[in-house]
Design a protein around this motif. Sequence first.
Motif, PDB file in Angstrom:
ATOM      1  N   TRP A  44       0.857  -1.184   0.000  1.00  0.00           N
ATOM      2  CA  TRP A  44       0.000   0.000   0.000  1.00  0.00           C
ATOM      3  C   TRP A  44       0.897   1.239   0.000  1.00  0.00           C
ATOM      4  O   TRP A  44       1.775   1.371   0.861  1.00  0.00           O
ATOM      5  CB  TRP A  44      -0.873   0.013   1.249  1.00  0.00           C
ATOM      6  N   ILE A  45       0.667   2.130  -0.954  1.00  0.00           N
ATOM      7  CA  ILE A  45       1.482   3.340  -1.081  1.00  0.00           C
ATOM      8  C   ILE A  45       0.556   4.553  -0.986  1.00  0.00           C
ATOM      9  O   ILE A  45      -0.449   4.626  -1.701  1.00  0.00           O
ATOM     10  CB  ILE A  45       2.207   3.389  -2.454  1.00  0.00           C
ATOM     11  N   ALA A  46       0.900   5.510  -0.134  1.00  0.00           N
ATOM     12  CA  ALA A  46       0.141   6.776  -0.068  1.00  0.00           C
ATOM     13  C   ALA A  46       0.611   7.669  -1.206  1.00  0.00           C
ATOM     14  O   ALA A  46       1.739   8.158  -1.186  1.00  0.00           O
ATOM     15  CB  ALA A  46       0.353   7.457   1.284  1.00  0.00           C
ATOM     16  N   LEU A  47      -0.236   7.854  -2.202  1.00  0.00           N
ATOM     17  CA  LEU A  47       0.191   8.548  -3.423  1.00  0.00           C
ATOM     18  C   LEU A  47      -0.059  10.049  -3.388  1.00  0.00           C
ATOM     19  O   LEU A  47       0.598  10.801  -4.108  1.00  0.00           O
ATOM     20  CB  LEU A  47      -0.535   7.957  -4.640  1.00  0.00           C
ATOM     21  N   CYS A  48      -1.030  10.480  -2.618  1.00  0.00           N
ATOM     22  CA  CYS A  48      -1.311  11.916  -2.538  1.00  0.00           C
ATOM     23  C   CYS A  48      -2.213  12.142  -1.331  1.00  0.00           C
ATOM     24  O   CYS A  48      -2.433  11.222  -0.539  1.00  0.00           O
ATOM     25  CB  CYS A  48      -1.954  12.438  -3.834  1.00  0.00           C
ATOM     26  N   HIS A  49      -2.715  13.336  -1.219  1.00  0.00           N
ATOM     27  CA  HIS A  49      -3.570  13.678  -0.079  1.00  0.00           C
ATOM     28  C   HIS A  49      -4.932  14.134  -0.596  1.00  0.00           C
ATOM     29  O   HIS A  49      -5.020  14.732  -1.675  1.00  0.00           O
ATOM     30  CB  HIS A  49      -2.924  14.795   0.746  1.00  0.00           C
ATOM     31  N   GLU A  50      -5.960  13.867   0.193  1.00  0.00           N
ATOM     32  CA  GLU A  50      -7.316  14.222  -0.254  1.00  0.00           C
ATOM     33  C   GLU A  50      -7.460  15.711  -0.555  1.00  0.00           C
ATOM     34  O   GLU A  50      -8.282  16.093  -1.384  1.00  0.00           O
ATOM     35  CB  GLU A  50      -8.352  13.784   0.774  1.00  0.00           C
ATOM     36  N   SER A  51      -6.643  16.563   0.088  1.00  0.00           N
ATOM     37  CA  SER A  51      -6.751  17.997  -0.182  1.00  0.00           C
ATOM     38  C   SER A  51      -6.224  18.370  -1.561  1.00  0.00           C
ATOM     39  O   SER A  51      -6.411  19.498  -2.009  1.00  0.00           O
ATOM     40  CB  SER A  51      -6.011  18.808   0.895  1.00  0.00           C
ATOM     41  N   GLU A  52      -5.573  17.434  -2.249  1.00  0.00           N
ATOM     42  CA  GLU A  52      -5.154  17.678  -3.633  1.00  0.00           C
ATOM     43  C   GLU A  52      -6.307  17.446  -4.608  1.00  0.00           C
ATOM     44  O   GLU A  52      -6.179  17.757  -5.798  1.00  0.00           O
ATOM     45  CB  GLU A  52      -3.960  16.782  -3.993  1.00  0.00           C
ATOM     46  N   LEU A  53      -7.396  16.864  -4.109  1.00  0.00           N
ATOM     47  CA  LEU A  53      -8.598  16.654  -4.926  1.00  0.00           C
ATOM     48  C   LEU A  53      -9.795  17.164  -4.136  1.00  0.00           C
ATOM     49  O   LEU A  53     -10.650  16.391  -3.700  1.00  0.00           O
ATOM     50  CB  LEU A  53      -8.810  15.165  -5.226  1.00  0.00           C
ATOM     51  N   PRO A  54      -9.872  18.480  -3.918  1.00  0.00           N
ATOM     52  CA  PRO A  54     -10.894  18.985  -2.991  1.00  0.00           C
ATOM     53  C   PRO A  54     -12.315  18.917  -3.532  1.00  0.00           C
ATOM     54  O   PRO A  54     -13.259  18.860  -2.760  1.00  0.00           O
ATOM     55  CB  PRO A  54     -10.458  20.432  -2.754  1.00  0.00           C
ATOM     56  N   GLU A  55     -12.479  18.934  -4.850  1.00  0.00           N
ATOM     57  CA  GLU A  55     -13.827  19.039  -5.431  1.00  0.00           C
ATOM     58  C   GLU A  55     -14.154  17.783  -6.248  1.00  0.00           C
ATOM     59  O   GLU A  55     -13.259  17.150  -6.800  1.00  0.00           O
ATOM     60  CB  GLU A  55     -13.905  20.260  -6.370  1.00  0.00           C
ATOM     61  N   PRO A  56     -15.467  17.454  -6.352  1.00  0.00           N
ATOM     62  CA  PRO A  56     -15.850  16.369  -7.261  1.00  0.00           C
ATOM     63  C   PRO A  56     -15.300  16.610  -8.669  1.00  0.00           C
ATOM     64  O   PRO A  56     -15.242  17.751  -9.127  1.00  0.00           O
ATOM     65  CB  PRO A  56     -17.375  16.421  -7.245  1.00  0.00           C
ATOM     66  N   TYR A  57     -14.865  15.553  -9.314  1.00  0.00           N
ATOM     67  CA  TYR A  57     -14.267  15.537 -10.663  1.00  0.00           C
ATOM     68  C   TYR A  57     -12.802  15.978 -10.673  1.00  0.00           C
ATOM     69  O   TYR A  57     -12.177  16.037 -11.719  1.00  0.00           O
ATOM     70  CB  TYR A  57     -15.078  16.367 -11.672  1.00  0.00           C
ATOM     71  N   ASP A  58     -12.223  16.297  -9.499  1.00  0.00           N
ATOM     72  CA  ASP A  58     -10.790  16.579  -9.449  1.00  0.00           C
ATOM     73  C   ASP A  58     -10.010  15.277  -9.614  1.00  0.00           C
ATOM     74  O   ASP A  58     -10.484  14.197  -9.248  1.00  0.00           O
ATOM     75  CB  ASP A  58     -10.405  17.198  -8.099  1.00  0.00           C
ATOM     76  N   PHE A  59      -8.814  15.393 -10.167  1.00  0.00           N
ATOM     77  CA  PHE A  59      -7.981  14.199 -10.338  1.00  0.00           C
ATOM     78  C   PHE A  59      -6.525  14.506 -10.046  1.00  0.00           C
ATOM     79  O   PHE A  59      -6.089  15.667 -10.030  1.00  0.00           O
ATOM     80  CB  PHE A  59      -8.105  13.625 -11.763  1.00  0.00           C
ATOM     81  N   PRO A 103     -14.856  20.596 -16.445  1.00  0.00           N
ATOM     82  CA  PRO A 103     -15.050  21.273 -17.732  1.00  0.00           C
ATOM     83  C   PRO A 103     -14.924  20.295 -18.910  1.00  0.00           C
ATOM     84  O   PRO A 103     -14.324  19.229 -18.772  1.00  0.00           O
ATOM     85  CB  PRO A 103     -13.905  22.299 -17.777  1.00  0.00           C
ATOM     86  N   ALA A 104     -15.450  20.708 -20.045  1.00  0.00           N
ATOM     87  CA  ALA A 104     -15.288  19.913 -21.267  1.00  0.00           C
ATOM     88  C   ALA A 104     -13.837  19.937 -21.732  1.00  0.00           C
ATOM     89  O   ALA A 104     -13.094  20.882 -21.445  1.00  0.00           O
ATOM     90  CB  ALA A 104     -16.192  20.468 -22.360  1.00  0.00           C
ATOM     91  N   GLN A 105     -13.434  18.886 -22.402  1.00  0.00           N
ATOM     92  CA  GLN A 105     -12.109  18.814 -23.012  1.00  0.00           C
ATOM     93  C   GLN A 105     -12.277  18.878 -24.532  1.00  0.00           C
ATOM     94  O   GLN A 105     -13.386  18.659 -25.044  1.00  0.00           O
ATOM     95  CB  GLN A 105     -11.412  17.507 -22.605  1.00  0.00           C
ATOM     96  N   PRO A 106     -11.197  19.165 -25.287  1.00  0.00           N
ATOM     97  CA  PRO A 106     -11.357  19.292 -26.746  1.00  0.00           C
ATOM     98  C   PRO A 106     -12.060  18.096 -27.385  1.00  0.00           C
ATOM     99  O   PRO A 106     -12.813  18.257 -28.336  1.00  0.00           O
ATOM    100  CB  PRO A 106      -9.914  19.434 -27.230  1.00  0.00           C
TER     101      PRO A 106
END
Lengths: 431, 165
Positions: A44-59, A103-106
């Motif tokens: 198990w590796i901690a890859l990032c923190h939840e605060s790096e994806l604060p909003e729905p649809y963040d990645f 947002p939409a992508q090309p």
Amino acid sequence: MPARNHKQWTAKPDLELGEWVDSRIYSDEEIFEEELEKLWKKSWIALCHESELPEPYDFRTAIIAREPIIIVRGPDNKIRAFLNVCPHRGMTIERRPSGSFAPAQPSGNPKHMTCLFHAWQFDMKGNCVDIPRQKEGYQDRLDKSSQGLRALRCEVKYGGFVWVCLDDHTEFNVETWTAGAMDCIKDSIDAEPLELIHYHKAIIDCNYKLWHDTNSEFYHDYMHYHNRITGFNDEYFQRECSAFDNGHVNVGTFTVNYEEYDVAEDRGTLSFPNLPPDNWYMVDMFPGLNFNLRGSVVRMDLMTPLSANQVMIEFRGFGLKSDSAEDRAHRIQHHNSIWGPLGRNLHEDLIGVAGQGVTMTPKSEPRRILHGRHEGAYIHDEIGMRHFYETWGKKMDRLPSDPEQKYRPGKVVGPEMPPAKGLSTFAGKVA
Amino acid sequence: MSAEEQHTKSLVRETIYAATVYLDDQRWNDWIDQCDEDFKYSVVTYSPEVRKDLSYLILSRKEMHPYFDLLPKHNSDHSPLRRHASIYTVDVSADGKTAEAVTSFIMTQEMIDGISAPLYAGENRLYLTGKYYDKFRINGESVKFTERVARVYTRRFDKGTHWVF
């Protein structure tokens, strides 16, 4: 003994099995490939923190053992992880390090992950929801319902860190994997939400384990004027190193005397919840992840091994989400003064491992790397590294001191003894 | 543009380029002497990796002396960092008492040690890119920095450094 000839130089040291390793474990490419399979793809590796994806649809995107990973927050607010690979032609679905799918992508609709190559689209649960001209191209032979992304095991745990494991069948969840090693800091980092306050990265030409070793032993504090002047008292020498299942280690706390360093600021009033003022814990997670709670800030080092002789290290710092602007500014200053890219200690640590990397390149002459200090499991004992390499040996079925041989147990724990005192053999404190 | 404003702009440019020489040569006290008592220095960036503005270093003039004085007690590389600076804009206030300037800069590192000295000594490497956003107080022929924001476009620092940008 004077300088040694080749036979003496390469002879087995007068230490017991487990008290040294062969430098090939830091440089052999075959061993490195085996580590990716047996260690990194099983942990198990901690890859990032939840605060790096604060909003729905963040990645956020990341890598474990060369496998590209995307972590997304769904409209249900749940964080999930997938391989960042389109099931169609193997294109990387999302190429940015972070962002939002809102947002939409090309070539894609809003609120979807879209592979720009042929516009296959996926929802935040990894379902394939659109294959352009599916019926015309595949008739009834293939349906989008069978073309979901590769889901990965993912948990948000211990202060909001996002942990991912590539092994679907791992016997562990995050709690059982960490095996108690995080207990010393969990009451502090779980007390209230954390927020990322720092990020930078390094790519160093050395094996990833050399950075983990540096974080696991404090004997190298001789290199750091800051640590010598603010620590190196009797309380410092009573910091205990504790070993946990699965190769993890933590280092107990003491009170850092920040006022001893001319440009340092006392961290007592901003120390983390449930942490005595100016205290400092270190947690080293097998095979390459570190948490460092030092008074007012948490640091997390994530290692991404790139080759036998190269590692990317991402340095993150965290404060409390509830911080006032003034408190946040102080936390950032505390972090940066020692751990930023211009900080006093991090630069010195990185010089150390870069120098080791120079002497341990692939195919360089094998030599002994000593891990044999016994000081009653106190701060300058090298039990942390010995414990790591016992676990490494078992999981790799290789003997760390001779990796061509099968694993057999070595000496990890030394004799009991009282903690050392003072600096009788070192004049650095007054330099 | 009046001759007076043109002259002030010229003084500002000379001050920025002199600072570049002092910092390149690690003449820290000469650099500090260019800064007014209320001077603030910061290194900032925007990180697309975490989508945040980040601060990497903040120093006041008062903090700069001990910061530099302690350098000899710390281990570091012996591979100097040097700047190439191009002043893009200088704007002088209407009353001629303050000015602001934007300077693009890159920093290179002359490799001496730090990695394998026998291999890499003598080589130069790109270290970072950025812009200086400077503010000045002007009093006759005297031009003093009141603020320098070094906005860098680099988040990968490898071994890092103890020297300011």
